[in-house]
Design an enzyme around this catalytic site. Structure first.
Site, PDB file in Angstrom:
ATOM      1  NE  ARG A 291      -4.008  -2.183   1.916  1.00  0.00           N
ATOM      2  CZ  ARG A 291      -4.779  -2.764   2.807  1.00  0.00           C
ATOM      3  NH1 ARG A 291      -4.579  -2.527   4.103  1.00  0.00           N
ATOM      4  NH2 ARG A 291      -5.732  -3.593   2.440  1.00  0.00           N
ATOM      5  CE1 TYR A 424      -2.285  -0.592  -7.510  1.00  0.00           C
ATOM      6  CE2 TYR A 424      -2.106  -2.167  -9.279  1.00  0.00           C
ATOM      7  CZ  TYR A 424      -1.669  -1.044  -8.666  1.00  0.00           C
ATOM      8  OH  TYR A 424      -0.606  -0.354  -9.191  1.00  0.00           O
ATOM      9  CD  GLU A 425      -1.638  -4.561  -3.331  1.00  0.00           C
ATOM     10  OE1 GLU A 425      -1.941  -5.104  -2.256  1.00  0.00           O
ATOM     11  OE2 GLU A 425      -1.133  -5.186  -4.274  1.00  0.00           O
ATOM     12  N   GLY A 426      -6.586  -3.015  -1.901  1.00  0.00           N
ATOM     13  CA  GLY A 426      -7.649  -2.474  -1.058  1.00  0.00           C
ATOM     14  C   GLY A 426      -8.177  -1.201  -1.677  1.00  0.00           C
TER      15      GLY A 426
END
Length: 577
Positions: A291, A424-426
């Site tokens: 992140r 992406y990545e949350g």
């Protein structure tokens, strides 16, 4: 046309003058021998790699894309050679521990490097993007045997790594993950299932790919508490091919040079990483690192968009022989992009400094406080920077007018590539909920309070200087509104649990602007130390523009946060028209 020029002087200004990183390094034994000249040399070489190796294959890689055939993936022309140069230059091991073959340099320099390579070529950057996250995860949770077998090769970049979480029915919510892992007699496991959206799941850059896979053991409880983490390499220790196949690659809106793969595992051999049923906790080490890496992608896109827009605006002549940079509407766009990226760079590099402090400072209390702040700031950085990166690139496209819509001018690719970082990545919405619910309210706002105290104390330095009064007053006002809004949420969420969920996005952006107000104060203060320097005067003007033109967005964000009775309809989506 589109170019990438590393903003080395800007980076040095932030690292050395705004944040005073070299002095902070002297307090950490692991970095005590690192001097300013060495740090500058690292950044200069990183800039040469980004601009000289990665940038020239950015546009061509976007047009060519990846090719899949019979389970194999070929990356665009020039990608393999660029990756060899990356490994030979030691860039993969920049901040890894020397015990594992790393260079042991600060995360701050690694963050600056990540900004450069993402700005130069986002698609290529996806392949080594998870190296440090995988390294941190295995170093923290893997057995000594796995660490001995894989850490050195990952740190050096000899082998690349992936993160296999998502399945067709399990995206942001990983509770429905169906991939199974059956124990074998030799202590390994046989993993079966399907994963999608796996960045770099198959490629031709390295002979081996180290897959980190979330799966369920036979006795796993339901939900995310039943997930375990496994390492399943493409090539097994004896050199044979593991039962892992790439079933295809996605045709995407952007980052077309990155192979986004569908992966199937059919009794693939793997080994447990960490404790059974605790895989998500182990994987979070990798996800948090990812992140922060994605946050730097947001800054990279914003940086390269504003630099190229600035150059084009000073070349393009329209309206009675004037370059369009002279027109107030264009000038406002250019200053907006510049003030935003310069403020974000200060915040991002400070987070990287906190990460270094959390891992390397000799004082355990300082380490704990720094780690808590990194946890608080990570979701904000990921969401705020990537949102601004995409929207800033979109605003920059307007400077080119119709030409901006054409591929050869570069900005349309920047707009397309930057969009994925918000997902992406949350997703950014999940980052906002994580920030407000888990990192602020569930914590009783203790860590947030420590952050606000730190910012206010910083604002008090040289507070009597008239030139800094605008910045100090703006920061104090933002701190007060954050305190008031957070106190209201702490008190009111029991009666209305949906209130924080309704306004989490606004809260995150409000907190992002608070940190920008602090960053612009720090930038203005550092710039004032160079009377008579035109370059530093522009830095002061940029910070001033940020406070006067960009910070007002925070006011209506906080108004929405405090609107406890604002209605968010539930009905109304059952029919169309």
């Amino acid at each position: 046309m589109w170019t990438y020029t590393p903003p080395l002087r800007d980076m040095q200004f932030v690292i050395e003058e705004v944040l005073g990183a070299p002095a902070a390094w002297r307090d950490m034994p692991d970095f005590a021998d690192l001097d300013q000249a060495t740090a500058r040399a690292v950044l200069e070489e990183a800039g040469k790699f980004a601009s000289g190796v990665l940038a020239p294959i950015n546009g061509t890689g976007d047009l060519e894309g990846c090719r899949w055939q019979d389970g194999e993936v070929r990356t665009p022309t020039g990608y393999r050679e660029a990756y060899r140069a990356f490994v030979e230059g030691g860039w993969a091991a920049l901040s890894c521990d020397p015990e594992d073959g790393g260079q042991g340099l600060p995360a701050l320099l690694n963050a600056a490097f990540n900004e450069m390579i993402a700005a130069a070529n986002h698609g290529w950057t996806m392949y080594p993007g998870l190296l440090h996250g995988a390294y941190d995860c295995l170093r923290a949770h893997a057995s000594p045997e796995i660490r001995q077998r894989y850490l050195g090769r990952i740190a050096s970049g000899e082998w690349l790594a992936t993160m296999n979480l998502t399945e067709p029915q399990a995206g942001s919510d990983l509770a429905p993950v169906r991939t199974r892992a059956e124990p074998a007699q030799d202590g390994s496991f046989r993993i079966s299932g399907s994963k999608i959206f796996i960045s770099g799941g198959e490629h031709d850059l390295t002979d081996n790919i180290v897959h980190l896979v979330l799966a369920r053991l036979p006795d796993a409880p339901a939900g995310t508490k039943g997930l375990s983490l496994f390492i399943a390499p493409k090539l097994l220790p004896d050199g044979s091919r593991n039962a892992i196949r790439c079933d295809g690659i996605e045709k995407k809106m952007g980052i077309k040079g990155s192979a986004t793969c569908a992966i199937s595992l059919d009794q693939a051999t793997g080994w447990l990483v960490g404790e059974p049923h605790r895989g998500l906790a182990s994987m979070f080490v990798m996800m948090n690192a990812a992140r922060l890496h994605v946050a730097m992608q947001g800054i990279g896109h914003l940086e390269t968009a504003q630099r190229n827009a600035h150059a084009y605006a000073h070349e393009r002549v329209q309206g009675r022989g004037r370059v369009i940079a002279e027109h107030p509407a264009v000038r406002r766009t250019l200053w907006s992009l510049r003030a935003l990226v310069e403020g974000e760079r200060v915040v991002a590099y400070w987070i990287a400094m906190l990460l270094d402090e959390a891992h390397h400072h000799p004082d355990t209390t300082r380490r704990a406080k720094a780690e808590a702040l990194v946890g608080l700031l990570t979701p904000m950085a990921k969401a705020f920077f990537t949102d601004n990166g995409h929207r800033g690139a979109d605003e920059a496209l307007q400077v080119w007018g119709g030409y901006g819509y054409v591929h050869e001018y570069g900005i349309e690719q920047c707009v397309r590539d930057s969009r994925i970082a918000m997902i992406y990545e949350g997703t950014n919405e999940i980052q906002a909920i994580d920030l407000l619910q888990r990192k602020v309210l569930d914590d009783g706002a203790v860590t947030l309070g420590a952050l606000l105290d730190h910012l206010e104390a910083d604002a008090a330095r040289r507070a009597d200087e008239p030139a800094l009064r605008l910045f100090a007053d703006a920061l104090h006002a933002e701190v007060e509104v954050v305190r008031t809004a957070t106190a209201a949420l702490l008190e009111g969420r029991q009666a209305d649990p949906q209130w924080p969920l309704r306004i989490a996005d606004d809260y995150l952006r409000g907190l992002g602007f608070l940190l920008l107000a602090w960053a612009w104060l720090r930038q203005a203060r550092a710039a004032l130390s160079h009377a008579g320097s035109t370059w530093h005067e522009e830095k002061f003007q940029s910070a001033q523009f940020g406070v006067q033109w960009l910070l007002p967005e925070a006011a209506w964000r906080w108004r929405r946060v405090r609107a406890a009775d604002a209605v968010l309809p539930v009905a109304g989506f059952d029919s169309v028209g």
